[in-house]
Design a protein around this motif. Sequence first.
Motif, short mmCIF file in Angstrom:
data_model
loop_
_atom_site.label_atom_id
_atom_site.label_comp_id
_atom_site.label_asym_id
_atom_site.label_seq_id
_atom_site.Cartn_x
_atom_site.Cartn_y
_atom_site.Cartn_z
N ASP A 78 5.39 -4.00 0.59
CA ASP A 78 5.79 -3.86 1.99
C ASP A 78 4.57 -4.15 2.86
OD1 ASP A 78 6.25 -2.79 4.57
OD2 ASP A 78 7.58 -1.25 3.78
N ARG A 79 4.64 -5.20 3.63
CA ARG A 79 3.49 -5.60 4.46
C ARG A 79 3.15 -4.56 5.53
NH1 ARG A 79 2.23 -11.07 3.47
NH2 ARG A 79 3.80 -12.04 2.17
N GLN A 80 4.17 -3.87 6.04
CA GLN A 80 3.89 -2.82 7.04
C GLN A 80 3.12 -1.68 6.40
OE1 GLN A 80 4.44 -3.00 10.44
NE2 GLN A 80 3.05 -1.26 10.33
N MET A 81 3.44 -1.36 5.15
CA MET A 81 2.72 -0.31 4.45
C MET A 81 1.24 -0.71 4.29
SD MET A 81 3.35 1.64 0.74
CE MET A 81 4.99 1.06 0.60
N LEU A 82 1.00 -1.98 4.02
CA LEU A 82 -0.38 -2.47 3.92
C LEU A 82 -1.09 -2.37 5.26
CD1 LEU A 82 0.06 -5.66 1.70
CD2 LEU A 82 -0.61 -3.37 0.98
N THR A 83 -0.41 -2.75 6.33
CA THR A 83 -1.00 -2.67 7.67
C THR A 83 -1.33 -1.23 8.03
OG1 THR A 83 0.18 -4.65 8.38
CG2 THR A 83 -0.59 -3.17 10.11
N ASP A 84 -0.39 -0.32 7.74
CA ASP A 84 -0.62 1.10 8.03
C ASP A 84 -1.82 1.64 7.25
OD1 ASP A 84 1.60 0.96 9.67
OD2 ASP A 84 2.93 2.00 8.26
N LYS A 85 -1.93 1.24 5.98
CA LYS A 85 -3.06 1.71 5.16
C LYS A 85 -4.37 1.13 5.69
CE LYS A 85 -3.05 4.06 2.14
NZ LYS A 85 -3.32 5.51 2.04
N ALA A 86 -4.35 -0.13 6.13
CA ALA A 86 -5.56 -0.74 6.68
C ALA A 86 -6.01 0.00 7.94
CB ALA A 86 -5.32 -2.22 6.99
N GLU A 87 -5.06 0.40 8.78
CA GLU A 87 -5.40 1.17 9.99
C GLU A 87 -5.95 2.55 9.62
OE1 GLU A 87 -1.86 1.02 12.40
OE2 GLU A 87 -2.11 -1.12 12.77
N LEU A 89 -7.55 3.23 6.87
CA LEU A 89 -8.91 2.98 6.37
C LEU A 89 -9.89 2.73 7.52
CD1 LEU A 89 -8.15 0.77 3.24
CD2 LEU A 89 -9.06 3.10 3.27
N ASP A 90 -9.44 2.02 8.57
CA ASP A 90 -10.30 1.82 9.74
C ASP A 90 -10.70 3.16 10.36
OD1 ASP A 90 -10.44 -0.95 9.67
OD2 ASP A 90 -8.74 -1.24 11.03
N ARG A 91 -9.72 4.07 10.49
CA ARG A 91 -10.04 5.41 11.04
C ARG A 91 -11.03 6.14 10.14
NH1 ARG A 91 -4.57 5.14 12.08
NH2 ARG A 91 -4.06 6.31 10.19
N THR A 92 -10.81 6.07 8.85
CA THR A 92 -11.71 6.74 7.91
C THR A 92 -13.12 6.15 7.99
OG1 THR A 92 -9.88 7.24 6.42
CG2 THR A 92 -12.09 7.27 5.46
N ILE A 93 -13.21 4.85 8.10
CA ILE A 93 -14.52 4.19 8.20
C ILE A 93 -15.24 4.65 9.47
CG2 ILE A 93 -15.64 1.95 8.63
CD1 ILE A 93 -13.46 0.77 6.67
N ARG A 94 -14.50 4.72 10.59
CA ARG A 94 -15.12 5.19 11.83
C ARG A 94 -15.61 6.63 11.67
NH1 ARG A 94 -10.84 2.38 14.08
NH2 ARG A 94 -9.62 4.27 14.39
N GLU A 95 -14.78 7.49 11.10
CA GLU A 95 -15.15 8.90 10.91
C GLU A 95 -16.36 9.02 9.98
OE1 GLU A 95 -11.59 10.73 9.46
OE2 GLU A 95 -10.60 10.64 11.40
N LEU A 96 -16.37 8.25 8.92
CA LEU A 96 -17.50 8.30 7.99
C LEU A 96 -18.77 7.74 8.63
CD1 LEU A 96 -15.76 7.35 4.63
CD2 LEU A 96 -16.71 9.58 5.28
N GLY A 97 -18.62 6.75 9.51
CA GLY A 97 -19.78 6.22 10.22
C GLY A 97 -20.40 7.28 11.12
N VAL A 98 -19.58 8.03 11.83
CA VAL A 98 -20.08 9.12 12.67
C VAL A 98 -20.76 10.17 11.80
CG1 VAL A 98 -19.36 11.04 14.16
CG2 VAL A 98 -18.42 8.76 14.53
N LEU A 99 -20.14 10.51 10.68
CA LEU A 99 -20.71 11.50 9.78
C LEU A 99 -22.05 11.01 9.22
CD1 LEU A 99 -20.36 14.21 8.39
CD2 LEU A 99 -19.02 13.05 6.62
#
Length: 143
Positions: A78-87, A89-99
């Motif tokens: 499901d391409r939407q599921m992939l898009t949702d997971k990518a978003e 991951l983007d949030r997680t990357i931002r949070e980890l960058g702040v951390l």
Amino acid sequence: MTDLDISEVAHRAGVPASTLRFYEEKGLIAPTGRRGLRRQYDPGVLERLALIALGRTAGFSLHEIALMIAPDGQPRIDRQMLTDKAEELDRTIRELGVLRDSLRHAAACPAPSHMECPTFRRILKAAVSGVVGVPRKRAPGPP
């Protein structure tokens, strides 16, 4: 191409045979039969195992991965599921960058005590409010 013995599949996929049996219980893979007591798998199982490994690395649950595999064993992604997971991951990357930046500041802070550092105190306040933090792992099982 001939079927592969469970030990050959485990070796090629880099997972223990117990993982293959677990994936079988979850309906992610299926043996084609047995030779004696040993399970046999079609060679296509290696591709399914690669899909499972990629999905796990991306943070998908086994339930979500199961939805990506059709009953015939072919990928059904499901391409939407992939898009949702990518978003996600983007949030997680931002949070980890702040951390990461917060930890670097705390390590190099010239204040005599971290509690005397205004930046560190802001980091603490943000951590309490949930703005800075390690992403929470989901409980195992279906979403």
